[in-house]
Design an enzyme around this catalytic site. Structure first.
Site, PDB file in Angstrom:
ATOM      1  N   ASN A  78       4.978   5.977   3.295  1.00 52.66           N
ATOM      2  CA  ASN A  78       4.222   6.643   2.229  1.00 52.66           C
ATOM      3  C   ASN A  78       4.029   8.144   2.407  1.00 52.66           C
ATOM      4  O   ASN A  78       3.312   8.769   1.646  1.00 52.66           O
ATOM      5  CB  ASN A  78       2.857   5.956   2.083  1.00 52.66           C
ATOM      6  CG  ASN A  78       3.013   4.482   1.789  1.00 52.66           C
ATOM      7  OD1 ASN A  78       3.823   4.109   0.939  1.00 52.66           O
ATOM      8  ND2 ASN A  78       2.282   3.634   2.504  1.00 52.66           N
ATOM      9  N   THR A  79       4.609   8.700   3.460  1.00 53.04           N
ATOM     10  CA  THR A  79       4.618  10.160   3.623  1.00 53.04           C
ATOM     11  C   THR A  79       6.075  10.573   3.504  1.00 53.04           C
ATOM     12  O   THR A  79       6.896  10.178   4.339  1.00 53.04           O
ATOM     13  CB  THR A  79       4.027  10.567   4.993  1.00 53.04           C
ATOM     14  OG1 THR A  79       2.650  10.208   5.019  1.00 53.04           O
ATOM     15  CG2 THR A  79       4.159  12.062   5.262  1.00 53.04           C
TER      16      THR A  79
ATOM     17  N   SER B 295       5.553   5.217   8.630  1.00 58.25           N
ATOM     18  CA  SER B 295       4.911   4.937   7.345  1.00 58.25           C
ATOM     19  C   SER B 295       5.881   5.289   6.224  1.00 58.25           C
ATOM     20  O   SER B 295       6.488   6.359   6.237  1.00 58.25           O
ATOM     21  CB  SER B 295       3.639   5.769   7.186  1.00 58.25           C
ATOM     22  OG  SER B 295       3.241   5.740   5.834  1.00 58.25           O
TER      23      SER B 295
ATOM     24  N   ASN C 295       0.827  -1.207   0.000  1.00 58.37           N
ATOM     25  CA  ASN C 295       0.000   0.000   0.000  1.00 58.37           C
ATOM     26  C   ASN C 295       0.855   1.248   0.000  1.00 58.37           C
ATOM     27  O   ASN C 295       1.954   1.266   0.548  1.00 58.37           O
ATOM     28  CB  ASN C 295      -0.971  -0.006   1.194  1.00 58.37           C
ATOM     29  CG  ASN C 295      -0.389   0.658   2.438  1.00 58.37           C
ATOM     30  OD1 ASN C 295      -0.417   1.881   2.577  1.00 58.37           O
ATOM     31  ND2 ASN C 295       0.183  -0.144   3.325  1.00 58.37           N
TER      32      ASN C 295
ATOM     33  N   LYS D 144       5.458   3.623  16.976  1.00 62.85           N
ATOM     34  CA  LYS D 144       5.378   2.562  15.952  1.00 62.85           C
ATOM     35  C   LYS D 144       6.569   2.687  15.010  1.00 62.85           C
ATOM     36  O   LYS D 144       6.796   3.736  14.415  1.00 62.85           O
ATOM     37  CB  LYS D 144       4.065   2.668  15.176  1.00 62.85           C
ATOM     38  CG  LYS D 144       3.908   1.509  14.195  1.00 62.85           C
ATOM     39  CD  LYS D 144       2.468   1.264  13.863  1.00 62.85           C
ATOM     40  CE  LYS D 144       2.313   0.125  12.889  1.00 62.85           C
ATOM     41  NZ  LYS D 144       0.926  -0.055  12.470  1.00 62.85           N
TER      42      LYS D 144
ATOM     43  N   ASN E 251       5.646  -1.625  11.410  1.00 60.46           N
ATOM     44  CA  ASN E 251       4.878  -1.124  10.279  1.00 60.46           C
ATOM     45  C   ASN E 251       5.228  -1.958   9.043  1.00 60.46           C
ATOM     46  O   ASN E 251       5.880  -2.985   9.159  1.00 60.46           O
ATOM     47  CB  ASN E 251       5.228   0.362  10.068  1.00 60.46           C
ATOM     48  CG  ASN E 251       4.038   1.149   9.525  1.00 60.46           C
ATOM     49  OD1 ASN E 251       3.363   0.711   8.600  1.00 60.46           O
ATOM     50  ND2 ASN E 251       3.784   2.309  10.101  1.00 60.46           N
TER      51      ASN E 251
ATOM     52  N   PHE F 179      -1.705   8.254   4.257  1.00 62.20           N
ATOM     53  CA  PHE F 179      -2.483   8.871   5.348  1.00 62.20           C
ATOM     54  C   PHE F 179      -3.747   9.571   4.841  1.00 62.20           C
ATOM     55  O   PHE F 179      -4.020  10.726   5.200  1.00 62.20           O
ATOM     56  CB  PHE F 179      -1.640   9.889   6.135  1.00 62.20           C
ATOM     57  CG  PHE F 179      -0.552   9.299   6.991  1.00 62.20           C
ATOM     58  CD1 PHE F 179      -0.446   7.946   7.196  1.00 62.20           C
ATOM     59  CD2 PHE F 179       0.384  10.147   7.604  1.00 62.20           C
ATOM     60  CE1 PHE F 179       0.569   7.419   8.001  1.00 62.20           C
ATOM     61  CE2 PHE F 179       1.398   9.635   8.401  1.00 62.20           C
ATOM     62  CZ  PHE F 179       1.492   8.267   8.592  1.00 62.20           C
TER      63      PHE F 179
HETATM   64  C1  LIG Z   1      -3.733  -0.702   3.599  1.00 58.52           C
HETATM   65  C2  LIG Z   1      -2.903  -0.487   4.820  1.00 58.52           C
HETATM   66  C3  LIG Z   1      -2.941   0.744   5.456  1.00 58.52           C
HETATM   67  C4  LIG Z   1      -2.176   0.965   6.598  1.00 58.52           C
HETATM   68  N1  LIG Z   1      -2.252   2.180   7.216  1.00 58.52           N
HETATM   69  C5  LIG Z   1      -1.551   2.379   8.351  1.00 58.52           C
HETATM   70  C6  LIG Z   1      -1.641   3.596   9.031  1.00 58.52           C
HETATM   71  O1  LIG Z   1      -2.388   4.494   8.654  1.00 58.52           O
HETATM   72  N2  LIG Z   1      -0.881   3.754  10.155  1.00 58.52           N
HETATM   73  C7  LIG Z   1      -0.064   2.769  10.637  1.00 58.52           C
HETATM   74  O2  LIG Z   1       0.588   2.961  11.659  1.00 58.52           O
HETATM   75  N3  LIG Z   1       0.030   1.585  10.003  1.00 58.52           N
HETATM   76  C8  LIG Z   1      -0.687   1.373   8.882  1.00 58.52           C
HETATM   77  N4  LIG Z   1      -0.594   0.171   8.244  1.00 58.52           N
HETATM   78  C9  LIG Z   1       0.337  -0.851   8.768  1.00 58.52           C
HETATM   79  C10 LIG Z   1      -0.366  -1.864   9.649  1.00 58.52           C
HETATM   80  O3  LIG Z   1      -0.922  -1.272  10.787  1.00 58.52           O
HETATM   81  C11 LIG Z   1       0.642  -2.960  10.079  1.00 58.52           C
HETATM   82  O4  LIG Z   1       1.634  -2.374  10.897  1.00 58.52           O
HETATM   83  C12 LIG Z   1       1.319  -3.624   8.907  1.00 58.52           C
HETATM   84  O5  LIG Z   1       0.401  -3.812   7.853  1.00 58.52           O
HETATM   85  C13 LIG Z   1       1.912  -4.977   9.273  1.00 58.52           C
HETATM   86  O6  LIG Z   1       0.914  -5.848   9.767  1.00 58.52           O
HETATM   87  P1  LIG Z   1       0.196  -6.964   8.854  1.00 58.52           P
HETATM   88  O7  LIG Z   1       1.270  -7.737   8.175  1.00 58.52           O
HETATM   89  O8  LIG Z   1      -0.636  -7.745   9.817  1.00 58.52           O
HETATM   90  O9  LIG Z   1      -0.648  -6.211   7.866  1.00 58.52           O
HETATM   91  C14 LIG Z   1      -1.342  -0.069   7.106  1.00 58.52           C
HETATM   92  C15 LIG Z   1      -1.324  -1.310   6.459  1.00 58.52           C
HETATM   93  C16 LIG Z   1      -2.093  -1.528   5.339  1.00 58.52           C
HETATM   94  C17 LIG Z   1      -2.045  -2.872   4.669  1.00 58.52           C
END
Ligand SMILES: Cc1cc2nc3c(=O)[nH]c(=O)nc-3n(C[C@H](O)[C@H](O)[C@H](O)COP(=O)(O)O)c2cc1C
Length: 345
Positions: A182-183, A180, A115, A215, A244, A119
């Site tokens: 992505n920022t 993140s 992704n 995080k 993350n 934000f």
């Molecule tokens: C579509 C998407 C959006 C996410 N948005 C955020 C976010 O806004 N803030 C954040 O701290 N982590 C965000 N994450 C990261 C997740 O909270 C998590 O840390 C990461 O996906 C690893 O866990 P997983 O393998 O169970 O997905 C996002 C993940 C995905 C897939």
């Protein structure tokens, strides 16, 4: 049942599928008796699953990671599925639309997602209003806070502070998201000087000593992790959420061409389980119990959750695993904890 639904859902653009599923789910929950049915189907309650972490009482160790419910729209619905806590956000002071679409991609063979949402969120005032009006009872709510894309890093502290102050009386804990990918430039806030300044400023405002987590990315060097351990202890932070998404592309089953065509973004899901577990283990050894660790990254069954917990996590969170395995994920993890020898995973 979810396998069937997934066949349809996985034909739809991932971001659209997310909202369609959630709106249908929320509509279904309004039908008399359906909520009770889902609770009976998906919730597992047992005293041995309860955890008290940083003074908060969790009904079980499994939470919903940030990003799934950025705007606090799905808290009630997701609580029905057995999560002990939901981390809303990442939220920024002003609303922002995020990166151009498409910005969420499935790597089905790898059971992963990439992704670059950026934000996208309704802004902190709207989230605060939603929490004021209808905060679920009996569910721990964390707020994951960030900065707006157009706020320069030198002024980032003000953005985090604005979110912190606005949500202070409305949530149980905060997560400071500096990880993140992505920022642009956000991850440089993980460096020693800006991070210490940011966390110290928030802690100065933290009159009620609410739990505050940091995080972090899974892509940090051991030296950076060491610095983070020192900063957490120095600023008396509650702990770390590790991790993350990663900017690496290791362990994927799709061809390099497919992965390259997707482009930039953070990778999550099954391929990052070992990476995130290593970070949890390293932090756990270095912290020696001096701070809390919440493990997240690649957990999609009981064995994944167990890896994180055995590595030293106090709690775990899931996101991508929920997309791939469906609404019974929490139940399956908890069932494994209750009867580890008979665990289906
Ligand atoms: C579509 C998407 C959006 C996410 N948005 C955020 C976010 O806004 N803030 C954040 O701290 N982590 C965000 N994450 C990261 C997740 O909270 C998590 O840390 C990461 O996906 C690893 O866990 P997983 O393998 O169970 O997905 C996002 C993940 C995905 C897939």
């Amino acid at each position: 049942m979810y396998r069937l639904l997934k066949v349809i859902l996985f034909r739809i653009d991932p971001e659209k599928a997310h909202y369609i599923t959630m709106w249908w789910f929320m509509a279904a929950l309004k039908i008399p008796g359906v909520k009770a049915l889902f609770k009976a189907l998906f919730q597992v309650k047992h005293p041995s699953l309860e955890r008290t972490v940083a003074g908060m009482k969790f009904s079980n160790p499994v939470g919903l990671a940030a990003g799934f419910d950025k705007n606090g729209l799905f808290m009630h619905a997701m609580s029905v599925l057995g999560f002990s806590h939901i981390e809303v956000g990442t939220i920024t002071p002003r609303p922002q639309s995020g990166n151009p679409k498409p910005r969420l991609f499935r790597l089905i063979k790898s059971r992963a997602l990439i992704n670059r949402m950026g934000f996208n969120n309704d802004g902190v005032e709207i989230l605060a209003e939603r929490l004021r009006k209808k905060r679920p009872i009996g569910l721990i709510i964390g707020a994951n806070i960030g900065k707006n894309k157009d706020t320069p890093n030198e002024e980032a502290v003000n953005d985090y502070l604005k979110c912190f102050v606005t949500l202070y009386d409305l949530v149980d804990y905060f997560t400071v998201n500096v990880s993140s990918p992505n920022t642009p430039g956000l991850r440089s806030l993980q460096e020693k000087e800006p991070l210490t300044r940011l966390l110290s400023t928030l802690q100065l405002q933290n009159q009620k000593a609410l739990p505050v987590f940091l995080k972090i990315a899974p892509d940090l060097t051991l030296q950076q992790l060491d610095e983070i351990v020192d900063i957490i202890i120095e600023t008396k932070l509650t702990g770390v959420i590790a991790t993350n998404t990663t900017i690496t592309r290791d362990g994927l089953k799709e061809s390099k061409q497919i992965v390259d065509d997707i482009g930039a973004g953070g990778l999550s899901g099954a391929p990052i389980l070992d990476m995130s577990t290593s970070v949890v283990r390293y932090l756990s050894e270095r912290s020696a119990g001096r701070f809390v660790i919440i493990g997240v990254g690649g957990i999609e069954d009981y064995s994944g959750a167990k890896k994180h917990l055995d590595a030293g996590a106090d709690l775990v969170q899931v996101y991508s695993g929920f997309i791939y395995t469906g609404p019974a994920l929490v139940k399956r993890i908890l069932a494994g904890m209750l009867t580890p020898t008979k665990a289906p995973d």
